[in-house]
Design an enzyme around this catalytic site. Structure first.
Site, mmCIF file in Angstrom:
data_model
loop_
_atom_site.group_PDB
_atom_site.id
_atom_site.type_symbol
_atom_site.label_atom_id
_atom_site.label_comp_id
_atom_site.label_asym_id
_atom_site.label_seq_id
_atom_site.Cartn_x
_atom_site.Cartn_y
_atom_site.Cartn_z
ATOM 1 N N GLU A 186 0.935 -1.497 0.060
ATOM 2 C CA GLU A 186 0.237 -0.234 -0.020
ATOM 3 C C GLU A 186 0.732 1.457 -0.062
ATOM 4 O OE1 GLU A 186 -2.740 -0.988 3.008
ATOM 5 O OE2 GLU A 186 -4.034 -2.031 1.683
ATOM 6 N N ASN A 227 2.117 -3.815 -3.564
ATOM 7 C CA ASN A 227 0.899 -4.223 -3.487
ATOM 8 C C ASN A 227 0.283 -3.655 -3.340
ATOM 9 O OD1 ASN A 227 -0.555 -6.913 -3.655
ATOM 10 N ND2 ASN A 227 -0.635 -6.370 -1.465
ATOM 11 N N HIS A 264 -9.838 -6.412 -2.278
ATOM 12 C CA HIS A 264 -10.712 -6.681 -1.914
ATOM 13 C C HIS A 264 -12.113 -5.957 -2.816
ATOM 14 C CE1 HIS A 264 -8.515 -8.381 1.604
ATOM 15 N NE2 HIS A 264 -7.310 -7.177 0.964
ATOM 16 N N GLU A 322 -4.808 -10.845 -2.844
ATOM 17 C CA GLU A 322 -6.001 -11.063 -1.339
ATOM 18 C C GLU A 322 -7.534 -10.716 -1.783
ATOM 19 O OE1 GLU A 322 -4.926 -7.788 1.080
ATOM 20 O OE2 GLU A 322 -3.011 -7.946 0.841
ATOM 21 N N ASP A 338 -11.108 -11.117 -2.223
ATOM 22 C CA ASP A 338 -12.942 -11.457 -1.716
ATOM 23 C C ASP A 338 -13.950 -10.356 -2.133
ATOM 24 O OD1 ASP A 338 -11.899 -9.193 -0.008
ATOM 25 O OD2 ASP A 338 -11.808 -10.606 2.037
HETATM 26 C C1 XIL Z 1 -5.242 -8.277 7.925
HETATM 27 C C2 XIL Z 1 -6.211 -9.008 7.934
HETATM 28 O O1 XIL Z 1 -7.324 -10.176 7.586
HETATM 29 C C3 XIL Z 1 -6.243 -9.269 9.629
HETATM 30 O O2 XIL Z 1 -6.833 -10.467 9.665
HETATM 31 C C4 XIL Z 1 -6.026 -8.399 10.315
HETATM 32 O O3 XIL Z 1 -6.057 -8.058 11.404
HETATM 33 C C5 XIL Z 1 -5.223 -6.834 9.623
HETATM 34 O O4 XIL Z 1 -4.540 -7.314 8.212
HETATM 35 N N1 XIL Z 1 -4.486 -5.365 2.537
HETATM 36 C C6 XIL Z 1 -3.683 -5.753 3.380
HETATM 37 C C7 XIL Z 1 -3.509 -7.195 4.775
HETATM 38 O O5 XIL Z 1 -2.746 -6.011 2.945
HETATM 39 O O6 XIL Z 1 -2.708 -7.837 5.761
HETATM 40 C C8 XIL Z 1 -4.606 -6.997 5.174
HETATM 41 O O7 XIL Z 1 -5.410 -8.322 5.781
HETATM 42 C C9 XIL Z 1 -6.186 -6.543 4.163
HETATM 43 C C10 XIL Z 1 -5.973 -5.471 3.858
#
Ligand code: XIL
Length: 370
Positions: free
Chosen positions: A169, A211, A247, A276, A278
């Site tokens: 990020e 990322n 996400h 990541e 979802d």
């Molecule tokens: C999140 C995890 O899923 C949680 O369990 C944790 O408490 C906080 O982080 N972007 C990212 C991930 O790069 O590392 C994050 O993961 C979600 C958003």
């Protein structure tokens, strides 16, 4: 170019076939997930597509169903938390790899690839960086600490982790500017280049990633990531890959925009991954309608990756609705993953699998078949 994509794809196929070999649907070395009546896992479909399919992993050691379900469907894994700075170096100079090592054992004993996540990341709302790091204002002190952190963590898993999210990020979460985080303020904008150089030195064979979140749509935010990647590459920084977190919380994947963004970044000479994913239940209507919509969304996501030669892996941020960070951060009921609370396959599972199979190697827009 860091390496030859075709050679890597063959490597992925060989690696992933070790995962697939235990399956009932592979007989006499032949595996055809597109054949009638064959019921392949996601990993088997991914092998067929020439990509890796991964999931975030977490420790649910009291749940006997969790690990078997994970191993069954995935050939790549990422720890959801245990490789972040706060976990690996909770106190200054004190490293803890117990949880990370446990996942490495799981991955290695099952022939799975591993993404390391993540080395440098400041995101206050998610406690990404410990306070003792944020308290350092002297550049030389922070530089030395960052170097020690990256060397120790990457060095420990040298040769065993195939990809690292070196900087997570780099953009502001809202907006499209470079995030002037603590590392930026103390070390200057060169902190990104410094982190990549350190990771490169610690594991010369790992694929090193930037990322980023919320870059799957067209627009200024994606453009900013593109420009940042381009600048870094022009400076000779060893960025080998760009991860699109994926996400899909506010809107579902728009196939054409996601594919175009992946292609644009890949044209700079890097690999791309969805890191990541979802996809919450979007839209209105009854549950069946929304689940059906989610199936199409997973299909579109997989198709977008497969349409781009340099898109080599898609990692989901978990795989069962029983365990999703969305529940704790955004509330319950979004059901963003392909297996339900009881590990049963949802329509999204079939959308993803069909996307892997039907989207393979070409720019397909075929609708899911089942
Ligand atoms: C999140 C995890 O899923 C949680 O369990 C944790 O408490 C906080 O982080 N972007 C990212 C991930 O790069 O590392 C994050 O993961 C979600 C958003």
């Amino acid at each position: 170019m860091h390496y030859e994509p075709i050679v890597r794809r063959i490597g992925i196929l060989l690696l992933a076939s070790t995962v697939a070999s235990s399956s009932a649907c592979k007989q006499d070395g032949e595996l055809d997930c597109r054949a009638d009546g064959v019921d392949c896992t996601l990993a088997e479909a991914a092998v067929q597509a020439g990509v890796l399919v991964g999931t975030a992993y977490n420790e649910f050691r009291d749940d006997p169903e969790y690990i078997p379900a994970l191993i069954n469907d995935f050939n790549s894994v990422t720890h959801e938390g245990a490789m972040k700075w706060a976990a690996t170096q909770p106190e200054r100079g004190v490293f803890d790899f117990e949880r990370a090592d446990r996942m490495m054992e799981l991955a290695e004993s099952n022939g799975m690839s591993v993404r390391g996540h993540t080395l440098v990341w400041e995101q206050a709302s998610l406690d990404a960086t410990p306070d003792y790091v944020l308290d350092i204002t002297d550049p030389e002190e922070l530089r030395a600490l960052m170097a020690d952190h990256i060397r120790t963590v990457v060095g420990r898993y040298r040769g065993r982790i195939d990809a690292w999210d070196v900087v997570n990020e780099p953009l502001e979460t809202a907006g499209s500017e470079i995030y002037e985080n603590h590392f930026y303020q103390v070390l200057g904008p060169g902190y990104i280049a410094e982190a990549f150089a350190l990771a490169r030195e610690a594991d010369p064979n790992a694929t090193l990633f930037l990322n980023e979140v919320l870059v799957s749509s067209a627009g200024a935010r994606f453009d900013a990531l593109f420009e940042l990647t381009k600048d870094l590459l022009e400076q000779g920084v060893p960025v080998h890959g760009v991860g699109f977190q994926g996400h899909f919380l506010t809107k579902p994947p728009i196939y054409d925009e996601l594919r175009a963004n992946l292609e644009r970044i890949a044209a700079l000479g890097v690999v791309v991954e969805l890191t990541e994913v979802d996809i919450i239940l979007h839209g209105t209507g009854d549950e069946a309608t929304r689940l059906e919509r989610q199936r199409q969304d997973y299909f579109d996501m997989a198709s977008a990756c497969l349409a781009v030669e340099a898109c080599e892996r898609m990692t989901l941020w978990g795989f069962t609705d029983r365990y999703t960070w969305i529940d704790s951060f955004f509330g319950a009921g979004f059901a963003p993953l392909p297996l339900d609370d009881d590990y049963a396959r949802k329509p999204a599972y079939f959308g993803l699998r069909d996307g892997l199979l039907n989207g393979s190697g070409s720019n397909k827009t075929t609708a899911p078949t089942r």
